[in-house]
Write an enzyme that holds these catalytic residues in place. Structure first.
Site, short mmCIF file in Angstrom:
data_model
loop_
_atom_site.label_atom_id
_atom_site.label_comp_id
_atom_site.label_asym_id
_atom_site.label_seq_id
_atom_site.Cartn_x
_atom_site.Cartn_y
_atom_site.Cartn_z
N ASN A 1 -86.03 -56.55 64.06
CA ASN A 1 -86.42 -55.14 64.11
C ASN A 1 -85.25 -54.29 63.63
OD1 ASN A 1 -84.70 -54.35 66.45
ND2 ASN A 1 -85.97 -55.88 67.49
N ASP B 1 -90.48 -58.97 71.43
CA ASP B 1 -91.40 -59.36 72.50
C ASP B 1 -92.03 -60.73 72.24
OD1 ASP B 1 -91.06 -57.07 74.00
OD2 ASP B 1 -92.46 -55.95 72.75
N PRO C 1 -89.51 -64.02 77.20
CA PRO C 1 -89.27 -63.52 78.56
C PRO C 1 -88.84 -62.07 78.51
CG PRO C 1 -87.50 -64.98 77.85
CD PRO C 1 -88.56 -65.06 76.80
N ASP C 2 -89.23 -61.29 79.51
CA ASP C 2 -88.78 -59.90 79.60
C ASP C 2 -87.49 -59.88 80.42
OD1 ASP C 2 -88.38 -57.19 80.37
OD2 ASP C 2 -90.47 -56.78 79.86
N ILE C 3 -86.39 -59.65 79.73
CA ILE C 3 -85.07 -59.79 80.38
C ILE C 3 -84.88 -58.69 81.42
CG2 ILE C 3 -82.58 -59.96 79.95
CD1 ILE C 3 -83.36 -60.67 77.00
N PHE D 1 -84.18 -49.08 78.56
CA PHE D 1 -84.56 -48.08 77.57
C PHE D 1 -86.07 -48.19 77.35
CE2 PHE D 1 -80.98 -45.98 75.41
CZ PHE D 1 -79.94 -46.55 76.13
N LYS E 1 -93.56 -47.84 82.17
CA LYS E 1 -92.65 -48.95 81.85
C LYS E 1 -91.62 -49.10 82.97
CE LYS E 1 -92.09 -49.76 77.36
NZ LYS E 1 -91.65 -49.49 75.99
N LYS F 1 -91.54 -52.55 85.11
CA LYS F 1 -90.36 -53.44 84.99
C LYS F 1 -89.57 -53.49 86.30
CE LYS F 1 -90.11 -53.33 80.15
NZ LYS F 1 -89.82 -54.36 79.18
#
Ligand code: CTP
Length: 398
Positions: free
Chosen positions: A208, A276, A304-306, A324, A338, A342
């Site tokens: 990205n 993602d 994985p969502d860190i 962020f 979000k 999270k």
């Protein structure tokens, strides 16, 4: 800057020892008194006579020199300075420090001291990357040892990579930050930064547009306030921050592993633009276009969502977890959701629509969303955003 300050400089036995002569001069220029200690190995690289002449002080070399009643004992020598600087810190010296080995004057002083210690590692890149050294780095960081470098570059042994000793100016700067006694002194802050690269085959990847500029700016702002920073960066074009522990990674999975290895910390800031998705079956060989009659189809699986993983840790959750939210529409609503989903404490919303020029650019516009407020900051440079965030962290009194 260092007027009236006394620095005990331990010179280890490595090729970078020649830079310690310049380091003595830099400290003296800023007004410090330098008391030199040399290991046996160091004396093979620079002569004690040059060190004594430059520092205008006796060079301490041997543990048993200090037994004379007229001499200062090793306990006193280890504690009579404001800061101990080890430059170059060899892999061997770091291993002794990590395990509390007191086999010569330098290692005994390091074990006996209660003053802050700053080390400037210098060694071959393979030695630096070896799990044994990396484990020692972790132990030393946990024990509150400050690091300057090592830097990446060409090495005396002909190889390239991390292992070069920081330049004397950078070591002096790191020393000043410790002695300045910033409000975040002794706080360990973890920062993720940059994009991740998710390989498709050995030559292609998904990425990205993140530059890593915001993450680097945040690291610099926190280091300037005395924080001990572990900076975990994907492949970024941004200049790496100095005077912190840098872990370079490529993929989201590697980033999560690095983050877990850096915990415990007081504050964790997740500014990385983590992919993602990753390619389900990465090709070992380069995908050839011949034979792909239906075009190329790639299956993705979720990474994985860190941020979420760390926000929901039962043990060792950092006291403050900051994420962020990169959004292009329904900004506040999406970012608030979000934060909730999270489980982080603060989320910094930024609008990454192409027309804002924020992603990959020099400026940012933030809304800080916490459990109690939405605070809109004006558009400003990424370093000003970093300073503002650092101030908010200080004000929280973590
Ligand atoms: N993040 C993370 N691990 C991931 C994805 C995101 O740690 N696998 C973190 C980012 O570093 C950032 C926050 O989560 O702090 C939000 O990232 P963002 O890209 O805005 O949102 P996503 O969670 O990826 O959700 P979506 O792409 O659906 O907006």
């Amino acid at each position: 800057m260092f007027h009236g300050r006394r620095i005990l400089l331990i010179i280890g036995g490595g090729i970078a020892a020649y830079k310690s002569l310049q380091l003595i001069r830099e400290f003296q220029k800023k007004g410090a008194t330098v008391v030199p200690v040399m290991t046996r190995g160091a004396a093979e690289f620079v002569t004690p006579l040059s060190v004594a002449a430059l520092s205008k002080n006796k060079v301490f070399k041997d543990l048993f020199d200090l037994n004379d009643e007229s001499e200062m004992g090793h306990i006193e020598l280890s504690r009579s300075s404001d800061l101990i600087v080890v430059a170059p810190a060899t892999a061997n010296l770091m291993a002794k420090m990590a395990f509390g080995v007191a086999s010569d004057l330098a290692s005994t002083l390091l074990l006996a001291t209660d003053t802050p210690v700053l080390i400037a590692p210098a060694m071959n890149v393979r030695m630096w990357e070896h799990p044994a050294t990396q484990n020692n780095v972790k132990i030393l960081m946990k024990n509150g040892i400050h690091f300057s470098g090592p830097e990446e570059g060409d090495m005396a042994c002909g190889e390239f990579g991390f292992g070069r000793m920081s330049e004397p100016e950078a070591i002096v700067k790191a020393a000043s930050e410790i002695l300045i006694n910033g409000p975040l002194r002794n706080k360990h802050i973890l920062i993720t930064s940059g994009p991740t690269h998710e390989p498709i085959d050995p030559v292609r990847y998904i990425a990205n547009r993140s530059s890593g500029n915001q993450g680097s700016a945040i690291a610099n702002a926190l280091i300037a306030l005395g924080a001990k920073v572990t900076f975990i960066s994907g492949p970024s074009i941004s200049e790496m921050p100095k005077n912190c522990h840098i872990i370079k990674v490529e993929t989201a999975i590697e980033m999560l592993k690095a983050v877990k290895s850096a915990i415990p910390c007081d504050v964790a800031i997740f500014s990385a633009a983590v992919s993602d998705w990753r390619v389900e079956n990465q090709n070992i060989n380069k995908i050839k276009k011949n034979g792909l009659n239906d075009g190329l189809k790639i299956n993705f699986v979720e990474n994985p969502d860190i941020l979420k993983t760390i926000s929901n840790l039962e043990h060792n959750r950092p006291k403050l977890v900051i994420g962020f939210a990169a959004e292009t529409d329904n900004l506040l609503k999406n970012a608030t959701e979000k934060r909730n989903s999270k489980g982080c404490d603060w989320i910094l919303l930024n609008d990454v629509s192409p027309e804002t020029g924020i992603m990959g650019g020099e400026e940012n516009q933030i809304t800080l969303i916490s459990s109690s407020e939405n605070e809109e900051w004006p558009r400003m440079s990424k370093s000003a955003v970093a300073n503002q965030l650092a101030k908010k962290i200080v004000d929280l009194g973590i």
